[in-house]
Each structure stands twice: as C-alpha cells, then as structure tokens.
Scaffold this active site. Structure first.
Site, PDB file in Angstrom:
ATOM      1  N   LYS A 225      24.779  51.656  16.001  1.00  0.00           N
ATOM      2  CA  LYS A 225      23.468  51.726  16.630  1.00  0.00           C
ATOM      3  C   LYS A 225      23.467  50.100  16.676  1.00  0.00           C
ATOM      4  O   LYS A 225      23.892  49.316  15.839  1.00  0.00           O
ATOM      5  CB  LYS A 225      22.467  52.050  15.470  1.00  0.00           C
ATOM      6  CG  LYS A 225      20.966  52.416  16.052  1.00  0.00           C
ATOM      7  CD  LYS A 225      20.973  53.753  16.747  1.00  0.00           C
ATOM      8  CE  LYS A 225      19.513  54.010  17.198  1.00  0.00           C
ATOM      9  NZ  LYS A 225      19.538  55.169  17.825  1.00  0.00           N
TER      10      LYS A 225
HETATM   11  P1  NAD Z   1       9.339  55.546  23.405  1.00  0.00           P
HETATM   12  O1  NAD Z   1       9.593  54.249  23.034  1.00  0.00           O
HETATM   13  O2  NAD Z   1       9.804  56.224  24.510  1.00  0.00           O
HETATM   14  O3  NAD Z   1       8.366  56.450  22.519  1.00  0.00           O
HETATM   15  C1  NAD Z   1       7.940  56.059  21.407  1.00  0.00           C
HETATM   16  C2  NAD Z   1       6.289  56.628  21.457  1.00  0.00           C
HETATM   17  O4  NAD Z   1       5.883  56.446  19.950  1.00  0.00           O
HETATM   18  C3  NAD Z   1       5.520  55.607  22.383  1.00  0.00           C
HETATM   19  O5  NAD Z   1       4.530  56.639  22.935  1.00  0.00           O
HETATM   20  C4  NAD Z   1       4.713  55.000  21.400  1.00  0.00           C
HETATM   21  O6  NAD Z   1       3.366  54.609  21.564  1.00  0.00           O
HETATM   22  C5  NAD Z   1       4.554  55.987  20.083  1.00  0.00           C
HETATM   23  N1  NAD Z   1       4.177  55.232  18.770  1.00  0.00           N
HETATM   24  C6  NAD Z   1       4.540  54.175  18.396  1.00  0.00           C
HETATM   25  N2  NAD Z   1       4.210  53.952  17.039  1.00  0.00           N
HETATM   26  C7  NAD Z   1       3.546  54.970  16.747  1.00  0.00           C
HETATM   27  C8  NAD Z   1       2.482  55.181  15.613  1.00  0.00           C
HETATM   28  N3  NAD Z   1       2.343  54.576  14.504  1.00  0.00           N
HETATM   29  N4  NAD Z   1       1.842  56.658  15.857  1.00  0.00           N
HETATM   30  C9  NAD Z   1       1.975  57.285  16.950  1.00  0.00           C
HETATM   31  N5  NAD Z   1       2.769  57.001  18.098  1.00  0.00           N
HETATM   32  C10 NAD Z   1       3.488  55.868  17.860  1.00  0.00           C
HETATM   33  O7  NAD Z   1      10.823  56.105  22.258  1.00  0.00           O
HETATM   34  P2  NAD Z   1      11.639  57.302  22.109  1.00  0.00           P
HETATM   35  O8  NAD Z   1      12.778  57.217  23.288  1.00  0.00           O
HETATM   36  O9  NAD Z   1      10.639  58.602  22.850  1.00  0.00           O
HETATM   37  O10 NAD Z   1      11.877  57.401  20.821  1.00  0.00           O
HETATM   38  C11 NAD Z   1      11.032  58.170  19.835  1.00  0.00           C
HETATM   39  C12 NAD Z   1      11.903  58.667  18.566  1.00  0.00           C
HETATM   40  O11 NAD Z   1      12.782  59.478  19.169  1.00  0.00           O
HETATM   41  C13 NAD Z   1      12.754  57.439  17.981  1.00  0.00           C
HETATM   42  O12 NAD Z   1      12.792  57.851  16.839  1.00  0.00           O
HETATM   43  C14 NAD Z   1      14.165  57.348  18.412  1.00  0.00           C
HETATM   44  O13 NAD Z   1      15.107  56.796  17.606  1.00  0.00           O
HETATM   45  C15 NAD Z   1      14.098  59.034  18.645  1.00  0.00           C
HETATM   46  N6  NAD Z   1      15.156  59.375  19.518  1.00  0.00           N
HETATM   47  C16 NAD Z   1      15.010  59.022  21.034  1.00  0.00           C
HETATM   48  C17 NAD Z   1      16.145  59.541  21.917  1.00  0.00           C
HETATM   49  C18 NAD Z   1      16.296  59.249  23.284  1.00  0.00           C
HETATM   50  O14 NAD Z   1      17.052  59.569  23.844  1.00  0.00           O
HETATM   51  N7  NAD Z   1      15.182  58.578  23.684  1.00  0.00           N
HETATM   52  C19 NAD Z   1      17.175  60.093  21.289  1.00  0.00           C
HETATM   53  C20 NAD Z   1      17.260  60.526  19.864  1.00  0.00           C
HETATM   54  C21 NAD Z   1      16.119  60.086  19.046  1.00  0.00           C
END
Ligand code: NAD
Length: 418
Positions: free
Chosen positions: A106
């Site tokens: 990571k």
């Molecule tokens: P992203 O940046 O696209 O979305 C994150 C969302 O969370 C945004 O809408 C943001 O406004 C919201 N957010 C942030 N703080 C918040 C809070 N306190 N309360 C409510 N909403 C809040 O990110 P993503 O890629 O969707 O990732 C989200 C999670 O999923 C992370 O933990 C990431 O590690 C995990 N993840 C993502 C992927 C991927 O392929 N995108 C893969 C595995 C895991």
C-alpha cells in the site's frame, strides 16, 4: 470517527485473533504481523508559483510470499506511516482470501488533492513514481488506485516508470484507463464484489434481498457502485452519505440519480429524490436490513456499534469497524461480512488487468464480470467453510483463518533464505 484507534494495531489484532484458531508456530504469526519493508519519503515538489512544497509519502511492502506486492495508493491528509502499514497488511490477507497470486502492499501521500492544481498533482505523482521506480515492476510490486486516486494518476505513474525504464510494461500498475492498458469492468469492480457478497450473505442467512433496505456511508467509487448494483438486484437504497452529511428516505430512492446529483453538486446533500437530510452518525444507526460502510477506517466505534440497528453489515471500506466495535457486534450477533472479502473485487479485477497486460490480449466486460463473480463466490464458500468448521465468533475471523493458512503455507513452502 474514532481516529484514535491505530489501524496498524487493529490489523495485527485481527491476524492474532485468526491465528489463535489455527495451529501456527509463533514465529510464523510474528512474521505475518509486520511489513517486510516501508519506504518513507519527503517529496520536494515545485508548485505553480515556483515555490517548493514538502509532501510526506510512503510505500509499504507487507508480504511477498504468494506473489508480487499489490495495493493501492491513497491521497489524503490523514495518511500516516501506520495507516499505510495497516492497509498493506489487509491487502496481503485480502489477496490470500480471494486466492489471487499476490502479496500485500500500500502507498500514500499525505495531502488533500482538492488544494492542488492538476499540474501540481501531476508533478507530485511523477515525483512519487520516480522514487517508487526501483521498488515496483510487474514482477515486484504493482500499485493501484485507492482513495482520491484513479485512472489519471495510474496513467502518470505508468508513463513515468516506462519513460525512465525505457520499456513498455503496462502491468507495472493497475487501474489504468482502458486506452492505456486498463481492464473493462475495473471501475465498478469493488462495488460489484460488495453487491455479490451482500447477495451471497442474504442467501446464506436465508433472507430475501428483494426490497431489503440499505444504507451506504460514503458515496464515492466503492459506495455508489455498490448502491447502484444492489438496487439493480431489487434492494431498496434508503440512505447514503458523504463527508458533507447524508440523505434519507424511508421509501427509498434512485441510487444512480443520487450519484448524478453528487457529480453535479459535489455532495449528496440537496438531492430532491430523498425526503430528509441526516448526519453520518444517524445513518450508521438507522434500522435497515443492510449497512454498507464505504468511507474510511474506524467509522464505526464501540458506541456506534452499541446503538447500531442494522441487521447485517457488508464492509466496502477497509477497516471501517474498530476492534471494539467488532466485539460488540459479535456479541450482539450482528453478521459482519468483512472488507478483505467484500471489497476484494477491486484487487481481483486488478489481477485480471495484469493478466491481460502480460498476455497482450484483452477481455470483454462480460468475461471480466463473470470471472469476478466466480472468484468472489468461491471465496465466499471458503469463508463459510471456515466459519462452519471452526468455533469462531465472526465471519471476519473465518475469512482471516482461510487467508492466514494460505499465507503461512506459502511461507513454509518457500523455506528460509539465507
Ligand atoms: P472515494 O474517495 O471515491 O470515496 C470516499 C467517499 O467517502 C466519498 O464520497 C467521501 O465524501 C466519503 N467520506 C469521507 N469521509 C466521510 C465521512 N466521515 N462520513 C461519510 N462519508 C465520508 O474512495 P473509494 O475508492 O470509494 O474508497 C472508499 C473505501 O473503500 C476506502 O476505505 C478504500 O480503501 C476502500 N476500497 C476502495 C477500492 C476501490 O477500488 N475504489 C477497493 C478496495 C477498497
């Protein structure tokens, strides 16, 4: 959010919990608790006004026994060395859980991308990629997108690497745009595995997902795609939120239209299709059939877990429950289907992208989705087998048991050198 919980300690605790159920030597367990190496950087990057700014950045390579290190790159002001280490460990367990041939890695840069211009972000990304260059490669370490990074940053990293190495090696990074060697279906893959695990979870618990009420915390890539696909299989999305707050309608609303509204205005707030605005804490304690935390780690702490009224949780975010919250929910018999399975769609389709890059032969979106379903359903079956054959308290422990056995076997089979 209870940010005082150290995510690295949470990750180690989850590994320990699983190891307690399997006959593993202490030295093997110890080895699986720490990253093999962590690169810590202070990048000095020129801003548009000609001044230099310093950026703290990291890359953690957790475990390489099952294959190249693999994991995303996060841009966020909350990035710390321990957070990156934790996320790299979760990646090692996740790749083992879904049985793809990777170790965990990571990376992250401590910054809020909203404060920088596109040209500044490009220079920051290329400077980071230049520093990563000796450590990455399609057979060494393969980064991917995470919070606040996407195809654009992956394309820059690939270009920097290929330019400096004088090579063509698209498999050095995944999550690229399709014209730069990306895979069909990659953008939706994480949300798709969240949907598949929700579907399988309902089926296993003998519940009907049709008309089930769903709340999603975090409406970015993972959360909004999960909501859309879950809506497609008949569930009823009643609440979603982002960092500015949440929206709720007991009758449900169109998850796609809510995302369009967020794309247009920057937030889900003010979406005309929902009747009420709610806080994130209110969303997390709604009485729904399914809660999907899809924001950041530690969103659900012990106090929220005690007040939580959802009947099931499927974790789209990495580490959204603190260990104390996990204990409370296990005691309350609230089923939690863990992150290392539920959000593994992203890394699984990253694996397909890497396979396609190495073959130079590209799959249709249908083939990607079919293969993803095959991997996720097989991993869900492994989880259930682990759950039913050990006297565990949670599905998380069962999934970690499956993963830790695979990691320990690879370590044992490889032997020790020197
Ligand atoms: P992203 O940046 O696209 O979305 C994150 C969302 O969370 C945004 O809408 C943001 O406004 C919201 N957010 C942030 N703080 C918040 C809070 N306190 N309360 C409510 N909403 C809040 O990110 P993503 O890629 O969707 O990732 C989200 C999670 O999923 C992370 O933990 C990431 O590690 C995990 N993840 C993502 C992927 C991927 O392929 N995108 C893969 C595995 C895991």
């Amino acid at each position: 959010m209870a940010n005082e919980v150290n995510p690295f300690e949470s990750m180690q605790e989850q590994g320990d919990d699983a190891a307690a159920y399997v006959d593993l030597a202490d030295d093997v367990v110890e080895r699986l608790k720490y990253p093999e190496r962590v690169l810590e950087l202070n990048l000095s990057v020129e801003m548009d006004d000609g001044t230099l700014e310093r950026f703290e950045a990291y890359r953690s390579q957790f475990n390489g026994d099952r294959g190249p290190y693999k994991g995303g790159i996060r841009y966020h002001p909350g990035v710390t060395r321990d957070e990156v280490k934790a996320l790299s460990g979760w990646m090692a367990y996740k790749c083992a859980a879904v049985n793809i041939p990777y170790g965990g890695g990571k990376g992250g840069i401590k910054l809020d991308p909203a404060e920088y211009s596109d040209t500044e972000l490009e220079r920051i990304t290329r400077s980071y990629a230049e520093e990563l260059r000796p450590l990455i490669g399609e057979n060494r370490d393969i980064p991917a997108p995470d919070v606040n990074t996407g195809q654009r940053e992956m394309n820059w990293i690939k270009d920097t690497y290929e330019t400096l190495e004088r090579t063509n090696e698209p498999g050095v990074i995944t999550g690229k745009a399709p014209d730069s060697g990306g895979s069909a279906g990659r953008v939706e893959a994480t949300g798709r595995s969240v949907m598949l695990v929700s579907r399988e979870g309902f089926k296993y618990l003998d519940k009907d997902i049709a008309d089930a009420t769903v709340a999603v915390q975090g409406y970015g890539n993972a959360g909004s795609v999960a909501a859309k696909l879950i809506d497609d299989i008949g569930a009823n999305v009643v609440a979603v939120s982002d960092s500015s707050g949440g929206i709720y309608d007991p009758d449900g609303f169109d998850a796609r239209a809510a995302k369009d509204h967020k794309n247009e205005t920057g937030s889900v707030n003010g979406f005309a299709g929902a009747s009420e605005e709610i806080t994130n804490e209110e969303l997390l304690t709604l009485d729904v059939d399914l809660l999907i935390p899809a924001a950041l780690e530690n969103a659900i702490d012990e106090a929220i877990a005690q007040n939580l009224e959802a009947d099931m949780i499927v974790e789209a975010a990495n580490g959204p429950l603190t260990p104390d919250a996990d204990d409370v929910l296990a005691e309350r018999d609230v089923p939690v289907f863990p992150d290392i399975l539920a959000n593994a769609g992203g890394v699984t389709v990253s694996y397909f992208e890497w396979v396609q890059n190495r073959q130079g032969f590209y799959w249709t979106e249908q083939k990607v989705n079919n293969e993803l379903e095959r991997f996720i359903v097989a991993a869900f079956e492994d989880l259930i087998e682990g759950y039913e054959s050990h006297d565990v308290e949670s599905y998380r422990e069962a999934m970690y048991i499956v993963a830790i056995k695979r990691l320990a076997n690879a370590a044992k089979e490889g032997g020790v050198w020197p």
